[in-house]
Design a protein around this motif. Structure first.
Motif, PDB file in Angstrom:
ATOM      1  N   ILE A 162       0.823  -1.215   0.000  1.00 51.37           N
ATOM      2  CA  ILE A 162       0.000   0.000   0.000  1.00 51.37           C
ATOM      3  C   ILE A 162       0.856   1.264   0.000  1.00 51.37           C
ATOM      4  CG2 ILE A 162      -1.747   1.282   1.286  1.00 51.37           C
ATOM      5  CD1 ILE A 162      -2.730  -1.445   2.368  1.00 51.37           C
ATOM      6  N   VAL A 163       1.833   1.310   0.900  1.00 50.87           N
ATOM      7  CA  VAL A 163       2.647   2.520   1.038  1.00 50.87           C
ATOM      8  C   VAL A 163       3.839   2.488   0.085  1.00 50.87           C
ATOM      9  CG1 VAL A 163       3.986   3.956   2.634  1.00 50.87           C
ATOM     10  CG2 VAL A 163       1.954   2.743   3.446  1.00 50.87           C
ATOM     11  N   GLY A 164       4.570   1.357   0.085  1.00 57.24           N
ATOM     12  CA  GLY A 164       5.792   1.274  -0.703  1.00 57.24           C
ATOM     13  C   GLY A 164       5.589   1.231  -2.194  1.00 57.24           C
ATOM     14  N   SER A 165       4.400   0.799  -2.640  1.00 59.85           N
ATOM     15  CA  SER A 165       4.153   0.730  -4.085  1.00 59.85           C
ATOM     16  C   SER A 165       2.989   1.604  -4.534  1.00 59.85           C
ATOM     17  CB  SER A 165       3.903  -0.729  -4.507  1.00 59.85           C
ATOM     18  OG  SER A 165       5.093  -1.465  -4.473  1.00 59.85           O
ATOM     19  N   ALA A 166       1.774   1.305  -4.070  1.00 62.95           N
ATOM     20  CA  ALA A 166       0.604   2.046  -4.563  1.00 62.95           C
ATOM     21  C   ALA A 166       0.763   3.548  -4.345  1.00 62.95           C
ATOM     22  CB  ALA A 166      -0.660   1.531  -3.873  1.00 62.95           C
ATOM     23  N   LEU A 167       1.130   3.943  -3.125  1.00 58.61           N
ATOM     24  CA  LEU A 167       1.293   5.369  -2.833  1.00 58.61           C
ATOM     25  C   LEU A 167       2.583   5.922  -3.428  1.00 58.61           C
ATOM     26  CD1 LEU A 167       0.575   8.008  -1.381  1.00 58.61           C
ATOM     27  CD2 LEU A 167       1.689   7.079   0.676  1.00 58.61           C
ATOM     28  N   ALA A 168       3.710   5.245  -3.176  1.00 64.77           N
ATOM     29  CA  ALA A 168       5.009   5.793  -3.584  1.00 64.77           C
ATOM     30  C   ALA A 168       5.128   5.919  -5.098  1.00 64.77           C
ATOM     31  CB  ALA A 168       6.138   4.917  -3.037  1.00 64.77           C
ATOM     32  N   TYR A 169       4.695   4.895  -5.839  1.00 67.22           N
ATOM     33  CA  TYR A 169       4.812   4.987  -7.295  1.00 67.22           C
ATOM     34  C   TYR A 169       3.860   6.018  -7.874  1.00 67.22           C
ATOM     35  CZ  TYR A 169       8.180   1.281  -7.949  1.00 67.22           C
ATOM     36  OH  TYR A 169       9.345   0.549  -7.955  1.00 67.22           O
ATOM     37  N   ALA A 170       2.684   6.192  -7.268  1.00 67.04           N
ATOM     38  CA  ALA A 170       1.782   7.243  -7.741  1.00 67.04           C
ATOM     39  C   ALA A 170       2.425   8.624  -7.560  1.00 67.04           C
ATOM     40  CB  ALA A 170       0.458   7.165  -6.990  1.00 67.04           C
ATOM     41  N   LEU A 171       3.086   8.848  -6.419  1.00 68.15           N
ATOM     42  CA  LEU A 171       3.776  10.118  -6.188  1.00 68.15           C
ATOM     43  C   LEU A 171       4.929  10.299  -7.172  1.00 68.15           C
ATOM     44  CD1 LEU A 171       3.943  10.127  -2.275  1.00 68.15           C
ATOM     45  CD2 LEU A 171       2.356  11.383  -3.744  1.00 68.15           C
ATOM     46  N   TRP A 172       5.672   9.211  -7.420  1.00 68.38           N
ATOM     47  CA  TRP A 172       6.818   9.264  -8.336  1.00 68.38           C
ATOM     48  C   TRP A 172       6.370   9.601  -9.755  1.00 68.38           C
ATOM     49  CZ3 TRP A 172      11.966   9.253  -7.702  1.00 68.38           C
ATOM     50  CH2 TRP A 172      12.799   8.872  -8.767  1.00 68.38           C
ATOM     51  N   PHE A 173       5.321   8.930 -10.215  1.00 71.66           N
ATOM     52  CA  PHE A 173       4.830   9.168 -11.575  1.00 71.66           C
ATOM     53  C   PHE A 173       4.195  10.550 -11.711  1.00 71.66           C
ATOM     54  CE2 PHE A 173       4.391   4.352 -12.068  1.00 71.66           C
ATOM     55  CZ  PHE A 173       5.654   4.260 -12.623  1.00 71.66           C
ATOM     56  N   ARG A 174       3.571  11.026 -10.643  1.00 73.31           N
ATOM     57  CA  ARG A 174       3.030  12.391 -10.693  1.00 73.31           C
ATOM     58  C   ARG A 174       4.157  13.396 -10.878  1.00 73.31           C
ATOM     59  NH1 ARG A 174       2.288  16.509  -6.823  1.00 73.31           N
ATOM     60  NH2 ARG A 174       0.613  17.965  -7.376  1.00 73.31           N
ATOM     61  N   GLY A 175       5.263  13.185 -10.172  1.00 72.26           N
ATOM     62  CA  GLY A 175       6.411  14.061 -10.340  1.00 72.26           C
ATOM     63  C   GLY A 175       6.942  14.035 -11.750  1.00 72.26           C
ATOM     64  N   LEU A 176       6.961  12.841 -12.358  1.00 70.43           N
ATOM     65  CA  LEU A 176       7.457  12.730 -13.726  1.00 70.43           C
ATOM     66  C   LEU A 176       6.550  13.429 -14.728  1.00 70.43           C
ATOM     67  CD1 LEU A 176       8.923   9.128 -14.016  1.00 70.43           C
ATOM     68  CD2 LEU A 176      10.070  11.260 -14.568  1.00 70.43           C
ATOM     69  N   ARG A 177       5.275  13.520 -14.415  1.00 69.00           N
ATOM     70  CA  ARG A 177       4.368  14.227 -15.317  1.00 69.00           C
ATOM     71  C   ARG A 177       4.615  15.736 -15.292  1.00 69.00           C
ATOM     72  NH1 ARG A 177      -1.744  11.650 -15.407  1.00 69.00           N
ATOM     73  NH2 ARG A 177      -1.161   9.703 -16.451  1.00 69.00           N
ATOM     74  N   GLU A 178       5.105  16.247 -14.173  1.00 74.65           N
ATOM     75  CA  GLU A 178       5.177  17.694 -13.999  1.00 74.65           C
ATOM     76  C   GLU A 178       6.589  18.256 -13.954  1.00 74.65           C
ATOM     77  OE1 GLU A 178       2.554  19.353 -11.096  1.00 74.65           O
ATOM     78  OE2 GLU A 178       1.258  17.591 -11.082  1.00 74.65           O
ATOM     79  N   LEU A 179       7.605  17.384 -13.834  1.00 73.40           N
ATOM     80  CA  LEU A 179       8.987  17.845 -13.690  1.00 73.40           C
ATOM     81  C   LEU A 179       9.867  17.210 -14.753  1.00 73.40           C
ATOM     82  CD1 LEU A 179       9.299  17.347  -9.826  1.00 73.40           C
ATOM     83  CD2 LEU A 179       9.066  19.549 -10.992  1.00 73.40           C
ATOM     84  N   PRO A 180      11.015  17.806 -15.070  1.00 70.62           N
ATOM     85  CA  PRO A 180      11.971  17.159 -15.962  1.00 70.62           C
ATOM     86  C   PRO A 180      12.423  15.813 -15.389  1.00 70.62           C
ATOM     87  CG  PRO A 180      12.508  19.478 -15.702  1.00 70.62           C
ATOM     88  CD  PRO A 180      11.445  19.174 -14.703  1.00 70.62           C
ATOM     89  N   ALA A 181      12.653  14.849 -16.274  1.00 67.12           N
ATOM     90  CA  ALA A 181      13.014  13.508 -15.835  1.00 67.12           C
ATOM     91  C   ALA A 181      14.291  13.498 -15.001  1.00 67.12           C
ATOM     92  CB  ALA A 181      13.172  12.595 -17.053  1.00 67.12           C
TER      93      ALA A 181
END
Length: 307
Positions: free
Chosen positions: A216-235
Motif C-alpha cells: 500500500i505505502v511502498g508501491s501504490a502510494l510511492a509509485y503514484a507520487l513518483w509518476f506524478r512528479g514525472l508528469r510535472e517535472l523534468p526527468a
C-alpha cells in the motif's frame, strides 16, 4: 510561500524516502530468503488495487506501452535489483545505482531535449561520491555478475524514467500506475515461483503487516507520487531525488535499528543533499530547453510517469 514546482518536488521526494524504509521493513518483518516474493507482493496486489479503484484498462498502444514500462520500472528492475542484493554488499549495489541520475540526464538530452548542463554532470558525480561515503564499506567485495546486475538495473530504471516522461498517458495517474505495477508483478510472478517456490505455508502477523506496508505505502502510494512528479517535472530532476533512498535507509538504520553512523557517512549524507540541491536549482527561465515547434520532433508519443 513555496512555489508550485517546489511543492511538487517535495511531494515527489516522498517516494524515494518511502523506498528508503524498505530494507528496515524487510529485515524486521518479512520472512528471510524470499526477496522475489516481496517484489511480487509489492507490485501485483498494489497494481490490481489501483486498477480496481480506477476501473480503467489500457486502450490502443497503451497495452504494449504499459507492458514495456512495467517491465522496465518494475519487473526487470526488481529482478536485477535482487540479484545484485544477493551477490553484492548493499553499499556496492547502492553506489552503482547512484549513477542513475547521470544516465537519466544523458538519455533525457537525446530523447526529451532536456539540457545536459555542466552543473548536472557535477551534481551527478557528487551524488555518486556521497552515496559511496554513505554506504560503501572499505572491505566490500566485488562480484562480476552482481555488478552487471546492479548496472543493468540502473540502466533499465533510467530508461523507464525517460520513457515514462516521453509517453504521456491520457488515463488518470492512478490507472497508469496500476497498469505498470500489474505488468511488472505479472512478469515477476513466474520468476519468483521458479526461483523461490511457493510462498511459506504460514505467515505471522508481522509478516502480513510488512507485506501490507510494502504493497500500500511502498508501491501504490510511492509509485503514484513518483509518476506524478514525472508528469510535472523534468526527468533528470526526478531521477536525482532517487539519491534520497540510500540516505533515508542509512538514517533509518541508525535511528531504528541501532546501527552506527560514522563521520564519513555523515559527510556522505551532506554531499548527497548538496548534490540534490544543486541539481534542482533552476534559473527563473528553467534549465530545460524546448525546441522550436518548427524544428522539434512531433511529441505525439509523449507519455506518462516512471516506475
Amino acid at each position: 510561500m513555496l512555489s508550485n514546482r517546489t511543492r511538487v518536488l517535495l511531494v515527489t521526494a516522498l517516494a524515494p524516502a518511502i523506498w528508503g524504509t524498505t530494507y528496515a521493513v524487510t529485515t524486521s518483518f518479512l520472512p528471510p530468503g524470499r526477496p522475489l516474493l516481496a517484489a511480487v507482493v509489492r507490485a501485483l496486489p498494489a497494481g490490481l488495487l489501483l486498477v480496481a479503484v480506477t476501473r480503467r484498462l489500457p486502450t490502443g498502444a497503451w497495452w504494449w506501452r504499459a507492458l514495456v514500462l512495467g517491465a522496465l520500472n518494475i519487473g526487470a528492475f526488481f529482478a536485477l535489483l535482487f540479484v545484485a542484493a544477493y551477490r553484492l554488499p548493499g553499499g556496492v549495489a547502492a553506489t552503482v545505482g547512484a549513477i542513475a541520475p547521470l544516465l537519466t540526464a544523458g538519455l533525457s538530452a537525446g530523447l526529451l531535449g532536456e539540457r545536459l548542463s555542466p552543473r548536472t554532470v557535477i551534481a551527478g558525480a557528487a551524488g555518486v561520491a556521497g552515496v559511496s561515503l554513505l554506504v560503501l564499506q572499505a572491505d566490500a567485495r566485488l562480484d562480476f555478475v552482481g555488478v552487471a546486475a546492479a548496472l543493468g538495473g540502473t540502466v533499465v530504471m533510467a530508461t523507464g524514467v525517460v520513457l515514462s516522461k516521453r509517453w504521456a498517458s491520457p488515463a488518470p495517474l492512478l490507472a497508469t500506475t496500476g497498469w505498470q505495477l500489474v505488468a511488472g508483478g505479472a512478469l515477476l510472478l513466474p520468476v519468483a515461483l521458479f526461483v523461490e517456490g511457493m510462498p511459506p505455508p504460514s505467515l505471522t502477523t508481522g509478516n502480513l503487516a510488512g507485506y501490507a506496508y510494502l504493497t500500500i505505502v511502498g508501491s501504490a502510494l510511492a509509485y503514484a507520487l513518483w509518476f506524478r512528479g514525472l508528469r510535472e517535472l523534468p526527468a533528470t530532476d526526478v531521477a536525482f531525488l532517487g539519491l534520497l533512498s540510500p540516505t533515508v535507509a542509512t538514517t533509518v538504520g541508525w535511528l531504528a535499528l541501532g546501527q552506527s553512523l560514522s563521520a564519513a557517512q555523515m559527510v556522505g549524507g551532506l554531499i548527497v543533499l548538496g548534490a540534490l540541491a544543486a541539481a534542482q536549482k533552476h534559473t527563473p527561465s528553467g534549465t530545460r530547453i524546448r525546441r522550436p515547434r518548427t524544428h522539434s520532433r512531433p511529441n505525439t508519443s509523449a507519455l506518462a510517469p516512471r516506475s
